[in-house]
Design a protein around this motif. Structure first.
Motif, mmCIF file in Angstrom:
data_model
loop_
_atom_site.group_PDB
_atom_site.id
_atom_site.type_symbol
_atom_site.label_atom_id
_atom_site.label_comp_id
_atom_site.label_asym_id
_atom_site.label_seq_id
_atom_site.Cartn_x
_atom_site.Cartn_y
_atom_site.Cartn_z
ATOM 1 N N ILE A 289 9.474 12.695 1.714
ATOM 2 C CA ILE A 289 8.928 11.905 2.830
ATOM 3 C C ILE A 289 8.165 10.749 2.197
ATOM 4 N N CYS A 290 8.552 9.544 2.600
ATOM 5 C CA CYS A 290 7.877 8.391 2.004
ATOM 6 C C CYS A 290 7.667 7.325 3.080
ATOM 7 N N PRO A 291 6.572 7.430 3.856
ATOM 8 C CA PRO A 291 6.345 6.385 4.858
ATOM 9 C C PRO A 291 6.114 5.036 4.193
ATOM 10 N N LEU A 292 6.594 3.995 4.854
ATOM 11 C CA LEU A 292 6.362 2.639 4.351
ATOM 12 C C LEU A 292 5.358 1.964 5.268
ATOM 13 N N TYR A 293 4.354 1.304 4.687
ATOM 14 C CA TYR A 293 3.311 0.659 5.479
ATOM 15 C C TYR A 293 3.392 -0.863 5.354
ATOM 16 N N LEU A 294 3.175 -1.518 6.475
ATOM 17 C CA LEU A 294 3.099 -2.982 6.490
ATOM 18 C C LEU A 294 1.726 -3.409 5.969
ATOM 19 N N PRO A 295 1.574 -4.686 5.622
ATOM 20 C CA PRO A 295 0.263 -5.131 5.126
ATOM 21 C C PRO A 295 -0.867 -4.842 6.126
ATOM 22 N N ASN A 296 -0.561 -4.805 7.437
ATOM 23 C CA ASN A 296 -1.620 -4.529 8.417
ATOM 24 C C ASN A 296 -1.835 -3.032 8.649
ATOM 25 N N GLY A 297 -1.173 -2.222 7.877
ATOM 26 C CA GLY A 297 -1.398 -0.787 7.952
ATOM 27 C C GLY A 297 -0.450 -0.047 8.869
#
Ligand code: FAD
Length: 769
Positions: A289-297
């Protein structure tokens, strides 16, 4: 909190697991899993076994089940049903054994080059070869089923018919000499390995480097009867495997951070997996499991995420097709993978939207991490030449870090630290290695330094290395990956995941902290490791650790603060600088434009049967990995043995060596320090005051015929200095007994207590010119 500026290396594991995709992503974006060729058909398998398995009853007409019933007493009842079942059981067994052999790197139905060189069969390609393969697979699988034991030839013969003894001999010798069986650190194996396999002394070998490849080779060479000394520039073993103990806080939070090699990338067939089993180390599967986060979280929308991943994979497929066409027409032309991908991206208008572009950049950063270099440096033609060999199975961490392997492998080896090798002079008389102000002489040298060190020309070779080799060193790439390891007072990111990713708007910094590894479940404490790949890894080394830490903290706060999670300051942080490290000058190898897999083979070639090379960059099948380094060490030990066996000069020397007396008192003829009746030999590996020394005290005994009685003891170097500052032997003996509580013993008792120290002193003396 205090960021160290430790010059260590980069990460490797390229397993990003997509949330919507079961199973791990592979090292270099797992495009195609290794395709196993057709398994041996059951009929062929059974036939192979029928020829080979023992049968105790004379049979007028041969039946496969004869052999099987020998193996399985329960077969007598339900005879008929079991007979047909047995055939398929046997076939299955042969298939399983073949699969095990494949996982270790053997081809399904042919010999390896190593086997051909070792003349394992008298004729290539016939029935003897087919039978040999079944026997080899069987012996291999048998040991792999219980790696704690020392498998003898007799064990192997138990399940093979006696008329095939020659094949068993051949397969067994091959497997043991090449380190496919009976290797590692199980007590039974370890004990057997520190004693030569036969009583033949085979000559002297200097191993340069105590990284995984050097340690493995040194152990195997000692087992083969070579006298070995390891010269290591650093003050620790392990090279690019380095686990840093981190600690901080009032509650004494601690964790073990792997600053270099961290993930066992595929556990099936992996020799480090074998070591873990032998040592009882648990394995922690890296969760997918590897969530990806945007710069705004915000978390990236999973549909967009998977769409971009699909597009990215399609781009790579298109590049694959292009290169096939190019290879057929213009064989020698190569461009960068980055150029080719970008061209297709434009043509097919992939990722034109800013969010998609960020996602695509994330995938590119992941690829740059896997290869430790920029897309613009990678060979389009051969960047993934090692994909077909990838180890299968889960990707795993070792709780407590990989230095646990290193410590166990280095134990009892004659390693001399702080010996930076400056030159290697070689010729028909052997080698002279100059290191740390001393010259060491041996018959052969095994050089395991990194490709980065070879590229820098840190070691002068006299005569120069052949042009072919120098060209390969230049062509092949050696890239960079860095890490920031941060120990926090508590785990604020949640313990359910092992990885999370972060997207960035600036494509030129796409590799900066693009992936975080959580080591909470394996390191002993709340540890996060951020990866820095591609161009960002190079820029990272020019930044101060304080600035780097500020940047990574800003990103973490950007991800977690919007979720209402306060991000605490780390208790301790370490930034690696593998590119500036004078003992590696980078992280691991890659196929640069103009290079190919053949360059790994050229790097592995020995020069003049005297200078040998091991290390990850000499392993075409498994480059850039810990297991690749391990296997290269085994390969070269076998190579050195092969050369030594056919060298008449070494054979003659061997005979002389065998006649040499093994006298400790000879060593004391030239002590490192002598005062009164005391003589001392220092541990040549260490220089600190706590290191052990060997003490000999001479007692005059006029009543006896002999002029002196010698007693021996182990004593710290600092204590020796105190003793030497006293006047008179009586005072010294008093201090020895009363203050230091050192017990003096006779020669025979000494061996058990000081065997490894004596061996090291002997090695050091015999190698020094
Ligand atoms: C940051 C990073 C992350 C990685 N992640 C992974 C991973 O997750 N999984 C994986 O499988 N692999 C990973 N790797 C790769 C793996 O660590 C290496 O492939 C492997 O450890 C290399 O072993 P080696 O024996 O070939 O070389 P080294 O470990 O480099 O050993 C060479 C030795 O030679 C010594 N030496 C150098 N010059 C001299 C000299 N002049 N005189 C004397 N001694 C000298 C060095 O100090 C060193 O001890 C990673 C590497 C890095 C840097």
């Amino acid at each position: 909190m205090g960021p160290d500026d430790t010059a260590e290396q980069v990460p490797d594991d390229q397993n990003r697991y997509h949330p919507s995709e079961p199973g791990p992503a592979l090292k270099k974006r797992r495009r195609k899993r290794k395709q196993f060729p057709e398994m041996i058909s059951s009929a062929a398998a059974v036939n192979g076994l029928r020829v080979l398995r023992p049968h105790t009853k004379p049979a007028t007409t041969y039946s496969e089940t004869d052999d099987l019933t020998d193996d399985d007493p329960s077969v007598i009842s339900k005879h008929h049903r079991r007979r047909s079942g047995k055939i398929s059981d046997l076939a299955k067994e042969v298939d399983i054994e073949a699969l095990i052999a494949i996982s270790v790197g053997f081809p399904i139905d042919s010999l390896t080059e190593e086997e051909i060189e070792a003349n394992v069969v008298s004729q290539i390609g016939g029935i003897e070869q087919s039978n040999y393969i079944v026997v080899r697979n069987h012996i291999l699988a048998r040991w792999r089923s219980n790696v704690s034991i020392w498998l003898t030839k007799d064990h192997a013969l138990e399940s093979i018919r006696v008329e095939h003894r020659t094949l068993v001999n051949s397969a067994y010798s091959f497997l043991i000499n090449h380190g496919y069986i009976n290797f590692g650190l199980a007590p039974a194996v370890k004990e057997a390995k520190l004693r030569p396999i036969d009583s033949i002394a085979r000559g002297d070998v200097i191993v340069i480097g105590a990284g995984l490849s050097g340690l493995v080779a040194a152990r195997q060479l000692i087992f083969m009867g070579f006298k070995v000394v390891v010269l290591e520039g650093r003050t620790r073993p392990g090279g690019r495997v380095h686990t840093k103990k981190m600690s901080g806080g009032d509650n004494g939070v601690v964790a073990a951070a792997d600053l270099g090699g961290s993930v066992l990338t595929g556990i099936n067939g992996n020799p480090l997996g074998v070591l873990a089993r032998q040592l009882g180390f648990p394995l922690h599967k890296v969760r997918d499991i590897c969530p990806l986060y945007l710069p705004n979280g915000k978390t990236v929308n999973s549909e967009i995420d998977s769409n971009v991943e699909v597009s990215f994979n399609k781009l790579l497929d298109r590049v694959c097709k292009l290169r096939q066409a190019m290879m057929e027409q213009v064989k020698s032309v190569d461009v960068s993978l980055g150029t080719a991908l970008e061209a297709f991206r434009r043509v097919y208008k992939v990722a034109e939207d800013p969010l998609e572009r960020m996602l695509l950049d994330w995938h590119l950063a992941n690829l740059e991490y896997a290869n430790a270099t920029l897309m613009s440096n990678l060979s389009m033609a051969f960047w993934d030449q090692d994909d077909p060999y990838e180890m299968g199975g889960d990707h795993c961490f070792i709780p407590g870090g990989n230095e646990r392997f290193v410590r166990a492998l280095a134990e009892d080896l004659p390693i001399f630290y702080d010996r930076k090798v400056e030159s290697i002079r070689y010729g028909i008389d052997g080698v002279l290695v100059y290191a740390g102000g001393q010259e060491y002489h041996a018959d052969m040298v095994l050089c395991t330094v990194s490709l980065g060190v070879l590229k820098k020309g840190v070691i002068e070779f006299v005569p120069e290395l052949p042009k072919r080799k120098k060209d390969a060193i230049e062509r092949l790439g050696f890239g960079l990956l860095n890490k920031v390891a941060m120990l926090f007072p508590y785990d604020f990111w949640g313990g359910e995941i092992d990885t999370f990713g972060h997207l960035t708007e600036d494509p030129s910094m796409r590799g900066e902290f693009f992936l975080f590894y959580s080591y909470s479940s394996v390191s002993g404490g709340p540890l996060l490791v951020a990866l820095v790949a591609g161009d960002a890894a190079i820029k990272f080394e020019k930044m101060s650790p304080v600035e780097s830490l500020e940047r990574v903290m800003e990103i973490l706060k950007g991800i977690f603060s919007p979720k209402g999670i306060a991000v605490p300051d780390p208790l301790q942080a370490v930034c690696t600088r593998w590119g500036q490290d004078q003992y590696t000058y980078g992280s691991y190898s890659y196929v640069a434009i103009g290079a190919s897999g053949d360059d790994y083979d050229i790097l592995a070639e020995s020069v003049g049967d005297t200078v040998f090379f091991a290390g990850e960059a000499t392993n075409k099948q498994y480059p850039a990995t810990m297991h690749g380094a391990f296997l290269s060490g085994m390969r070269e030990a076998a190579n050195i043995l092969r050369v030594a066996k056919r060298s008449p000069v070494l054979a003659e020397k061997t005979n002389c060596l065998n006649e040499e007396s093994d006298d400790v008192d000879r060593l004391f003829e030239t002590p490192d320090l002598a005062f009164g009746s005391f003589s001392v030999l220092y541990d040549p590996r260490l220089n600190d005051l706590e290191s052990n020394s060997l003490l000999r005290v001479a007692f005059k005994c006029e009543q006896l015929d002999c002029s002196c009685l010698y007693l021996y003891g182990l004593i710290q170097k600092g204590q020796v200095i105190k003793l030497s500052s006293l006047d008179g032997d009586v005072n010294r003996i008093q201090m020895l007994n009363r203050d230091f509580r050192v017990r003096l013993v006779g020669r025979n008792s000494l061996y058990s207590a000081a065997e490894s120290l004596i061996t090291c002193i002997k090695s050091a003396r015999s190698f020094l010119t």
